[in-house]
Design an enzyme around this catalytic site. Structure first.
Site, short mmCIF file in Angstrom:
data_model
loop_
_atom_site.label_atom_id
_atom_site.label_comp_id
_atom_site.label_asym_id
_atom_site.label_seq_id
_atom_site.Cartn_x
_atom_site.Cartn_y
_atom_site.Cartn_z
N ASP A 142 0.86 -1.19 0.00
CA ASP A 142 0.00 0.00 0.00
C ASP A 142 0.90 1.23 0.00
O ASP A 142 1.80 1.35 0.84
CB ASP A 142 -0.91 0.01 1.23
CG ASP A 142 -2.11 -0.92 1.06
OD1 ASP A 142 -2.18 -1.62 0.04
OD2 ASP A 142 -2.97 -0.93 1.97
N HIS A 166 3.54 -2.03 3.88
CA HIS A 166 3.51 -0.61 3.56
C HIS A 166 4.93 -0.14 3.22
O HIS A 166 5.88 -0.44 3.96
CB HIS A 166 2.96 0.20 4.74
CG HIS A 166 1.49 0.03 4.95
ND1 HIS A 166 0.96 -1.04 5.63
CD2 HIS A 166 0.44 0.79 4.53
CE1 HIS A 166 -0.37 -0.94 5.65
NE2 HIS A 166 -0.71 0.16 4.99
N HIS A 190 -6.07 2.66 -4.74
CA HIS A 190 -6.29 2.78 -3.29
C HIS A 190 -7.12 4.02 -2.97
O HIS A 190 -7.15 4.48 -1.83
CB HIS A 190 -4.94 2.82 -2.58
CG HIS A 190 -4.98 2.45 -1.12
ND1 HIS A 190 -5.81 1.46 -0.62
CD2 HIS A 190 -4.29 2.93 -0.05
CE1 HIS A 190 -5.62 1.34 0.68
NE2 HIS A 190 -4.71 2.23 1.05
N HIS A 196 -8.22 8.69 -0.11
CA HIS A 196 -8.16 7.71 0.99
C HIS A 196 -9.30 7.88 2.00
O HIS A 196 -9.08 7.81 3.23
CB HIS A 196 -6.81 7.82 1.70
CG HIS A 196 -6.41 6.56 2.41
ND1 HIS A 196 -6.57 6.39 3.77
CD2 HIS A 196 -5.83 5.42 1.97
CE1 HIS A 196 -6.12 5.21 4.14
NE2 HIS A 196 -5.66 4.58 3.06
#
Length: 269
Positions: free
Chosen positions: A72, A221, A123, A127
């Protein structure tokens, strides 16, 4: 012509909104009991059936020692280039789920991801918790990332989505599928996103090795120095344990081939 397209889009959006209202928008926070002893995780029958209904998934075949490596990318913290170097060296494919901020601030890295054969996934742009936004904004959140990625990489189609914060609902699953997206969750993750609370590469390594299991969708991440420093050792040691790394495309292609319609078409060729 443009006016006609605008009218058609408005009608489609109105119809879609009516359909959306017929399914639950109750927020679901993705979670499960962590794996141990290489036993595949189980989210439970209710979640399994819901995800299957919309073509979403969180793990692969639990009988095959295959790993799907995903990252991510909300913002750049100086470690993604090192991650890409390791993946290139070890010949491992990955998927990077990016936000609008990442597109704007690290376009060179997004281009490198695509140029080196990795999947660039969605994504969302800002967000948000996608269960709280309107259908129109839902569309904009995803389309802005897709269009921005196409401008940078030349890749027109974006087919994988990871919901921000791991929050979703049946409505968001349905909306994403309508737009041609497949939700990709995960079966292996740990707290690794606090850039000011890094614990050393061994922390990342231990968390992965303790939870690894056949068919794992591994979430890391890239803001984490621990992850960047541990990645090469993680990959090498998992290979020693008999694991291989495959792309999300290989998984979804395999699932599509199991579809009865695909089998009928194949027989009729």
């Amino acid at each position: 012509m443009k006016k006609l397209l605008a009218i058609l889009f408005s009608l489609l959006l109105s119809f879609s909104t009516i359909v959306s209202a017929s399914v639950s928008n109750a927020p679901i926070h993705w979670g499960f009991k962590k794996s141990s002893n290489e036993e595949p995780v189980e989210a439970g029958k209710e979640y399994d059936e819901l995800l299957e209904k919309y073509g979403a998934f969180y793990k692969g075949d639990s009988k095959k020692k295959v790993i799907f490596l995903t990252f991510d990318n909300g913002y750049e913290n100086g470690y993604t280039a090192k991650v890409l170097d390791v993946l290139k060296k070890e010949k491992v494919p990955a998927a990077f789920f990016i936000t609008g901020h990442y597109l704007e601030s690290a376009s060179d890295l997004v281009k490198r991801m695509a140029d080196e054969g990795h999947i660039v996934g969605n994504h969302s742009y800002y967000h948000p918790d996608m269960t709280t936004v309107s259908d129109e904004r839902f569309y904009r959140e995803l389309e802005k990332v897709r269009a921005g990625t196409e401008e940078i990489t030349g890749v027109r189609h974006m087919v994988y989505l990871r919901p921000p914060r791991g929050v979703f609902s049946e409505r968001t699953l349905m909306k994403a599928k309508e737009m041609g997206y497949t939700h990709v969750f995960w079966s292996l993750a740990f707290v690794d996103w606090y850039r000011d609370d890094q614990k050393g590469w061994q922390y990342s390594y231990n968390n992965v090795m303790k939870q690894i299991h056949p068919g794992a969708v591994l979430l890391l991440h890239t803001v984490s120095k621990d992850n960047a420093d541990a990645l090469e050792t993680i990959i090498k040691d998992l290979k020693k344990k008999g694991y291989t790394f495959k792309s999300l495309d290989e998984y979804t292609r395999g699932e599509a081939m199991k579809d009865p319609i695909f089998k009928i078409r194949k027989r009729n060729k």
